[in-house]
Design a protein around this motif. Structure first.
Motif, mmCIF file in Angstrom:
data_model
loop_
_atom_site.group_PDB
_atom_site.id
_atom_site.type_symbol
_atom_site.label_atom_id
_atom_site.label_comp_id
_atom_site.label_asym_id
_atom_site.label_seq_id
_atom_site.Cartn_x
_atom_site.Cartn_y
_atom_site.Cartn_z
ATOM 1 N N ASP A 101 12.706 1.703 0.641
ATOM 2 C CA ASP A 101 11.888 0.639 0.055
ATOM 3 C C ASP A 101 12.763 -0.512 -0.416
ATOM 4 O O ASP A 101 13.715 -0.298 -1.180
ATOM 5 N N LEU A 102 12.425 -1.727 0.059
ATOM 6 C CA LEU A 102 13.269 -2.893 -0.250
ATOM 7 C C LEU A 102 12.644 -3.813 -1.305
ATOM 8 O O LEU A 102 13.193 -4.869 -1.608
ATOM 9 N N HIS A 103 11.494 -3.439 -1.812
ATOM 10 C CA HIS A 103 10.828 -4.297 -2.806
ATOM 11 C C HIS A 103 11.555 -4.191 -4.147
ATOM 12 O O HIS A 103 11.734 -3.085 -4.663
ATOM 13 N N ASP A 104 11.946 -5.335 -4.702
ATOM 14 C CA ASP A 104 12.681 -5.229 -5.972
ATOM 15 C C ASP A 104 12.220 -6.187 -7.065
ATOM 16 O O ASP A 104 12.800 -6.208 -8.153
ATOM 17 N N LEU A 151 5.625 1.156 -1.525
ATOM 18 C CA LEU A 151 5.075 1.560 -0.227
ATOM 19 C C LEU A 151 4.546 2.990 -0.296
ATOM 20 O O LEU A 151 5.223 3.875 -0.849
ATOM 21 N N THR A 152 3.393 3.215 0.279
ATOM 22 C CA THR A 152 2.829 4.561 0.316
ATOM 23 C C THR A 152 3.826 5.522 0.976
ATOM 24 O O THR A 152 3.957 6.672 0.552
ATOM 25 N N THR A 153 4.531 5.021 1.970
ATOM 26 C CA THR A 153 5.460 5.885 2.721
ATOM 27 C C THR A 153 6.704 6.276 1.915
ATOM 28 O O THR A 153 7.402 7.213 2.292
HETATM 29 CO CO1 B1M Z 1 5.800 -5.939 1.181
HETATM 30 N N1 B1M Z 1 4.239 -4.762 1.066
HETATM 31 N N2 B1M Z 1 6.357 -5.055 2.821
HETATM 32 N N3 B1M Z 1 7.261 -7.208 1.166
HETATM 33 N N4 B1M Z 1 4.938 -6.788 -0.217
HETATM 34 C C1 B1M Z 1 3.399 -4.854 -0.123
HETATM 35 C C2 B1M Z 1 3.882 -3.874 -1.203
HETATM 36 C C3 B1M Z 1 1.944 -4.523 0.407
HETATM 37 C C4 B1M Z 1 0.991 -3.921 -0.642
HETATM 38 C C5 B1M Z 1 1.346 -5.773 1.085
HETATM 39 C C6 B1M Z 1 -0.025 -5.531 1.659
HETATM 40 O O1 B1M Z 1 -0.135 -4.999 2.749
HETATM 41 N N5 B1M Z 1 -1.073 -5.872 0.937
HETATM 42 C C7 B1M Z 1 2.312 -3.511 1.565
HETATM 43 C C8 B1M Z 1 2.399 -2.025 1.177
HETATM 44 C C9 B1M Z 1 1.192 -1.234 1.632
HETATM 45 C C10 B1M Z 1 1.327 0.209 1.254
HETATM 46 O O2 B1M Z 1 2.291 0.871 1.544
HETATM 47 N N6 B1M Z 1 0.275 0.725 0.611
HETATM 48 C C11 B1M Z 1 3.662 -4.053 2.015
HETATM 49 C C12 B1M Z 1 4.258 -3.801 3.291
HETATM 50 C C13 B1M Z 1 3.398 -3.036 4.268
HETATM 51 C C14 B1M Z 1 5.552 -4.237 3.624
HETATM 52 C C15 B1M Z 1 6.314 -3.996 4.962
HETATM 53 C C16 B1M Z 1 6.186 -2.568 5.527
HETATM 54 C C17 B1M Z 1 5.856 -5.069 5.963
HETATM 55 C C18 B1M Z 1 6.435 -4.925 7.353
HETATM 56 O O3 B1M Z 1 7.622 -4.891 7.547
HETATM 57 N N7 B1M Z 1 5.534 -4.842 8.303
HETATM 58 C C19 B1M Z 1 7.785 -4.320 4.545
HETATM 59 C C20 B1M Z 1 8.523 -3.067 4.017
HETATM 60 C C21 B1M Z 1 9.987 -3.317 3.822
HETATM 61 C C22 B1M Z 1 10.642 -2.167 3.081
HETATM 62 O O4 B1M Z 1 10.580 -2.097 1.864
HETATM 63 N N8 B1M Z 1 11.227 -1.220 3.825
HETATM 64 C C23 B1M Z 1 7.559 -5.284 3.402
HETATM 65 C C24 B1M Z 1 8.473 -6.277 3.066
HETATM 66 C C25 B1M Z 1 8.289 -7.184 2.038
HETATM 67 C C26 B1M Z 1 9.271 -8.339 1.763
HETATM 68 C C27 B1M Z 1 10.731 -7.922 1.956
HETATM 69 C C28 B1M Z 1 8.964 -9.467 2.716
HETATM 70 C C29 B1M Z 1 8.852 -8.760 0.306
HETATM 71 C C30 B1M Z 1 9.669 -8.045 -0.813
HETATM 72 C C31 B1M Z 1 10.857 -8.858 -1.266
HETATM 73 C C32 B1M Z 1 11.492 -8.264 -2.494
HETATM 74 O O5 B1M Z 1 10.931 -7.501 -3.265
HETATM 75 N N9 B1M Z 1 12.734 -8.629 -2.672
HETATM 76 C C33 B1M Z 1 7.428 -8.186 0.215
HETATM 77 C C34 B1M Z 1 6.474 -8.595 -0.771
HETATM 78 C C35 B1M Z 1 6.844 -9.806 -1.603
HETATM 79 C C36 B1M Z 1 5.232 -7.904 -0.975
HETATM 80 C C37 B1M Z 1 4.072 -8.249 -1.928
HETATM 81 C C38 B1M Z 1 3.316 -9.432 -1.314
HETATM 82 C C39 B1M Z 1 4.429 -8.569 -3.379
HETATM 83 C C40 B1M Z 1 5.249 -7.499 -4.126
HETATM 84 C C41 B1M Z 1 5.712 -8.070 -5.453
HETATM 85 O O6 B1M Z 1 6.862 -8.468 -5.581
HETATM 86 N N10 B1M Z 1 4.780 -8.178 -6.428
HETATM 87 C C42 B1M Z 1 3.228 -6.885 -1.899
HETATM 88 C C43 B1M Z 1 1.742 -7.070 -2.167
HETATM 89 C C44 B1M Z 1 1.370 -6.690 -3.600
HETATM 90 O O7 B1M Z 1 2.016 -5.874 -4.243
HETATM 91 N N11 B1M Z 1 0.309 -7.250 -4.098
HETATM 92 C C45 B1M Z 1 3.734 -6.219 -0.683
HETATM 93 C C46 B1M Z 1 5.069 -8.779 -7.756
HETATM 94 C C47 B1M Z 1 5.743 -7.736 -8.689
HETATM 95 C C48 B1M Z 1 5.952 -8.330 -10.080
HETATM 96 O O8 B1M Z 1 4.839 -6.670 -8.788
HETATM 97 O O9 B1M Z 1 6.424 -5.049 -7.618
HETATM 98 O O10 B1M Z 1 4.036 -4.365 -8.156
HETATM 99 P P1 B1M Z 1 5.254 -5.124 -8.508
HETATM 100 O O11 B1M Z 1 5.763 -4.658 -9.932
HETATM 101 C C49 B1M Z 1 4.873 -4.536 -11.034
HETATM 102 C C50 B1M Z 1 4.307 -3.133 -11.254
HETATM 103 O O12 B1M Z 1 4.057 -2.463 -10.040
HETATM 104 C C51 B1M Z 1 5.283 -2.474 -12.192
HETATM 105 O O13 B1M Z 1 5.799 -3.558 -12.978
HETATM 106 C C52 B1M Z 1 5.678 -4.804 -12.269
HETATM 107 C C53 B1M Z 1 4.893 -5.805 -13.119
HETATM 108 O O14 B1M Z 1 5.292 -5.913 -14.410
HETATM 109 N N12 B1M Z 1 6.433 -1.725 -11.683
HETATM 110 C C54 B1M Z 1 6.970 -0.714 -12.432
HETATM 111 C C55 B1M Z 1 7.182 -1.886 -10.561
HETATM 112 N N13 B1M Z 1 8.161 -0.990 -10.546
HETATM 113 C C56 B1M Z 1 8.081 -0.254 -11.692
HETATM 114 C C57 B1M Z 1 8.866 0.794 -12.181
HETATM 115 C C58 B1M Z 1 8.505 1.356 -13.412
HETATM 116 C C59 B1M Z 1 7.404 0.898 -14.118
HETATM 117 C C60 B1M Z 1 6.626 -0.148 -13.652
HETATM 118 O O15 B1M Z 1 9.187 2.350 -13.971
HETATM 119 C C61 B1M Z 1 10.483 2.600 -13.552
#
Ligand code: B1M
Length: 215
Positions: A101-104, A151-153
Motif C-alpha cells: 500500500d502506497l497511500h500515505d 486498500l481492501t487488498t
Molecule cells: Co488510491 N485508492 N489507489 N491513490 N486513492 C483509494 C484509497 C480508493 C478508495 C479510490 C476509489 O476507488 N474510490 C481505492 C481503494 C479501493 C479499495 O481498495 N476499497 C484506491 C485505489 C483502487 C488505488 C489504486 C489500486 C489505483 C490503481 O492503481 N488502479 C492504486 C494503489 C497503489 C498502491 O497503494 N499500491 C492507488 C494509488 C493512489 C495514488 C498513489 C495515486 C494516490 C495516493 C498518494 C499518496 O498517498 N501519497 C491515491 C489517492 C490520493 C487516493 C484517494 C483519492 C485519496 C486518499 C487520501 O489521501 N485521502 C482515495 C479515495 C478516498 O479515500 N476517498 C484512494 C485523504 C486522507 C487524509 O484520508 O488516507 O483515509 P485517509 O486518512 C484518514 C483516515 O482514514 C485516518 O486518518 C485520516 C484522516 O484524519 N487514518 C488513520 C489513516 N490512517 C490511519 C492510521 C491510524 C488511524 C487513523 O492508526 C494508525
C-alpha cells in the motif's frame, strides 16, 4: 465564514486547482481556522470527491496523483502550525502503511498530530513489510504500533503483523492502532487490534486516553 472557506478548499481540490487550493489554505490559516479543521472539513471532503470521480471513471490515475501532489503541498503549509514543543515524550509510537500500500497522506496526518501532541513518532513510511514492524517495534521498545491501510487488498497485512508480534512475544508490550479508509471497528475487533481510529484526531484522543487507562 469558516464553513465557506472550507467548502471552497474542497471544491478547489476537487477541481485539481493547484494554485487555488494553496491560496485557500493560506487564507484559512490567516482566518485562524485550526489546521486540523482545514484537513478534516476542507481537504478530506475534496479527496473523497476525487475518489468518487475515479470510481465513476471521470478521473484516472493521473488525476489521483495530481490530487495527492496538491494535498502534500497543502500539508507542508499545515504541518509547521501543528507542531508544539513538549519536554516529555508521551510514548514511542511506531507507524507505517502496510505492505503493498502506497497511500500515505492519512498516515502522515496521524504522524503529524501525534508528534505535535508530544508522542515520539517513528514513521516507517509506506509499503512496510510485516517483519519491519516487528523489528523496529523491538528495537525502539515501542509503546504503540499503528498501521494504516487504504486498500481492501492490503488489510490482511494488519492481521499478519499482529500475529508476528504475538509469535515473537511482544504483542502484550504494545498497544495496536489500526486505521485508514477501508478499516472499520469490526475489522479491528476481528484481527485483535486494541484500537480503531476513524481519523487522526480520534487516534490522538484514544492514544492519550490509553495512557491513563492502560489497554
Ligand atoms: Co488510491 N485508492 N489507489 N491513490 N486513492 C483509494 C484509497 C480508493 C478508495 C479510490 C476509489 O476507488 N474510490 C481505492 C481503494 C479501493 C479499495 O481498495 N476499497 C484506491 C485505489 C483502487 C488505488 C489504486 C489500486 C489505483 C490503481 O492503481 N488502479 C492504486 C494503489 C497503489 C498502491 O497503494 N499500491 C492507488 C494509488 C493512489 C495514488 C498513489 C495515486 C494516490 C495516493 C498518494 C499518496 O498517498 N501519497 C491515491 C489517492 C490520493 C487516493 C484517494 C483519492 C485519496 C486518499 C487520501 O489521501 N485521502 C482515495 C479515495 C478516498 O479515500 N476517498 C484512494 C485523504 C486522507 C487524509 O484520508 O488516507 O483515509 P485517509 O486518512 C484518514 C483516515 O482514514 C485516518 O486518518 C485520516 C484522516 O484524519 N487514518 C488513520 C489513516 N490512517 C490511519 C492510521 C491510524 C488511524 C487513523 O492508526 C494508525
Amino acid at each position: 465564514m469558516d464553513r465557506e472557506s472550507l467548502k471552497s478548499i474542497a471544491l478547489k481540490l476537487e477541481a485539481l486547482d493547484i494554485q487555488g487550493t494553496v491560496e485557500d489554505v493560506k487564507r484559512a490559516l490567516n482566518e485562524k481556522i485550526a489546521p486540523f479543521e482545514v484537513v478534516q472539513n476542507g481537504l478530506s471532503p475534496g479527496m473523497d470527491k476525487i475518489g468518487e470521480k475515479y470510481e465513476r471513471k471521470e478521473y484516472f490515475l493521473s488525476e489521483l496523483s495530481l490530487a495527492a501532489y496538491i494535498m502534500k503541498g497543502a500539508m507542508e503549509l499545515l504541518g509547521p502550525r501543528m507542531k508544539a514543543s513538549r519536554e516529555r515524550s508521551l510514548g514511542r509510537f511506531l507507524v507505517g502503511t502496510v505492505k503493498g500500500d502506497l497511500h500515505d497522506i492519512g498516515k502522515n496526518l496521524v504522524s503529524m498530530m501525534l508528534t505535535s501532541a508530544g508522542f515520539e513518532v517513528y514513521d516507517l513510511g509506506v509499503d512496510v513489510p510485516d517483519e519491519k514492524f516487528l523489528q523496529k517495534a523491538a528495537e525502539i521498545k515501542a509503546d504503540f504500533v499503528g498501521m494504516s491501510s487504504l486498500l481492501t487488498t492490503t488489510m490482511p497485512s494488519m492481521k499478519s503483523v499482529i500475529e508476528l508480534l504475538k509469535n515473537n512475544g511482544i504483542r502484550e508490550e504494545v498497544k495496536i492502532f489500526v486505521g485508514g479508509a477501508v478499516v472499520t471497528q469490526s475489522f479491528a475487533d476481528e484481527i485483535g487490534a486494541d484500537y480503531y481510529a476513524k481519523d487522526a484526531m480520534e487516534c490522538l484522543r484514544k492514544a492519550r486516553n490509553s495512557i491513563t487507562k492502560g489497554k
